[in-house]
Design an enzyme around this catalytic site. Structure first.
Site, PDB file in Angstrom:
ATOM      1  N   ALA A 103       0.828  -1.215   0.000  1.00 34.82           N
ATOM      2  CA  ALA A 103       0.000   0.000   0.000  1.00 34.82           C
ATOM      3  C   ALA A 103       0.855   1.255   0.000  1.00 34.82           C
ATOM      4  O   ALA A 103       1.973   1.265   0.518  1.00 34.82           O
ATOM      5  CB  ALA A 103      -0.924   0.003   1.224  1.00 34.82           C
ATOM      6  N   GLY A 108       7.356   0.545   4.910  1.00 35.69           N
ATOM      7  CA  GLY A 108       8.157  -0.305   4.026  1.00 35.69           C
ATOM      8  C   GLY A 108       7.983   0.034   2.564  1.00 35.69           C
ATOM      9  O   GLY A 108       8.948   0.048   1.789  1.00 35.69           O
ATOM     10  N   CYS A 109       6.749   0.331   2.172  1.00 35.94           N
ATOM     11  CA  CYS A 109       6.464   0.649   0.762  1.00 35.94           C
ATOM     12  C   CYS A 109       7.056   1.998   0.369  1.00 35.94           C
ATOM     13  O   CYS A 109       7.499   2.192  -0.764  1.00 35.94           O
ATOM     14  CB  CYS A 109       4.957   0.630   0.517  1.00 35.94           C
ATOM     15  SG  CYS A 109       4.223  -0.996   0.794  1.00 35.94           S
ATOM     16  N   THR A 110       7.047   2.942   1.284  1.00 35.92           N
ATOM     17  CA  THR A 110       7.661   4.246   1.021  1.00 35.92           C
ATOM     18  C   THR A 110       9.171   4.091   0.867  1.00 35.92           C
ATOM     19  O   THR A 110       9.780   4.662  -0.056  1.00 35.92           O
ATOM     20  CB  THR A 110       7.345   5.227   2.173  1.00 35.92           C
ATOM     21  OG1 THR A 110       5.926   5.394   2.265  1.00 35.92           O
ATOM     22  CG2 THR A 110       7.998   6.576   1.923  1.00 35.92           C
ATOM     23  N   ALA A 113       9.788   2.437  -2.563  1.00 36.62           N
ATOM     24  CA  ALA A 113       9.552   3.358  -3.677  1.00 36.62           C
ATOM     25  C   ALA A 113      10.678   4.385  -3.787  1.00 36.62           C
ATOM     26  O   ALA A 113      11.153   4.695  -4.891  1.00 36.62           O
ATOM     27  CB  ALA A 113       8.211   4.058  -3.493  1.00 36.62           C
TER      28      ALA A 113
END
Length: 214
Positions: A103, A108-110, A113
């Protein structure tokens, strides 16, 4: 008075015979196929036996597909952060990194990215495109890309249809969408599959290693 004892009588002979167990009304037979040539990586067959009709039975099949190395994954067309339709076939003729993440705006996703962003010039030098996919809608992707200055495409897989078609595994006992990266070569064939939920920056390192060897 004299007592009569049969010479062949024994204790087990005098005990009642055990009652045979009744078969369970539901049996599950899991099968796992490891054949690299098949797109089916798991088949579960459940046999349900009706107690009123012992001779009748019904079978329920649960089949899940999975993209493996050396295969061409299912095609898709999804909306990007600007609301435009983007098809996987658009990237044919050049390597493409497709990474599925849980998401927008999660830690973690930030981190993942931004790591792709910081190495984006290296991906361009290798001639590759980077595409991120999650279940967030286009407006969420747009805000996420703008906030962190992401120079690559983010696609909205609402309902996680593509995630399911590619067989991306879930994490944390199925409660969290998985984090998995695929590298496709110029012909659209998968050359690398990398999964690591808790060290997202390693997706970039492993991906670049392969791209630089193509």
């Amino acid at each position: 008075m004299a007592s009569l004892v049969h010479p062949k009588a024994s204790l087990p002979f005098l005990l009642p015979s055990p009652t045979p167990k009744t078969p369970s009304s539901s049996n599950k037979l899991p099968f796992l196929s490891r054949s690299s040539g098949s797109q089916f990586h798991g088949v579960q067959i459940s046999q349900h036996i009706s107690p009123s009709l012992p001779s009748s039975s019904s079978f329920k099949f649960t089949i899940s597909s999975k993209v493996n190395k050396g295969q061409t994954p299912p095609a898709f067309t999804l909306k990007d952060q600007d609301g435009r339709n983007v098809s996987l076939s658009k990237f044919k003729g050049k390597p493409v990194v497709v990474y599925f993440y849980p998401a927008d705006e999660t830690p973690g996703c930030t981190k993942q990215a931004c790591a792709f962003r910081d190495s984006y010039e290296k991906f361009k030098k290798a001639g590759a495109e980077v595409v991120g996919i999650s279940g967030d809608d286009s407006s969420s992707h747009k805000a996420f890309a703008k906030k962190y200055r992401l120079p690559f495409t983010l696609l909205s897989d609402e309902g996680n249809k593509v995630r399911k078609e590619w067989g991306v595994p879930a994490d944390l006992f199925g409660t969290l969408p998985g984090r998995q990266t695929y590298v496709l070569d110029k012909k659209g064939v998968v050359q690398l599959i990398y999964n690591n939920q808790f060290q997202p920056e390693k997706h970039i390192d492993e991906t670049l290693k392969l791209l630089q060897s193509l």
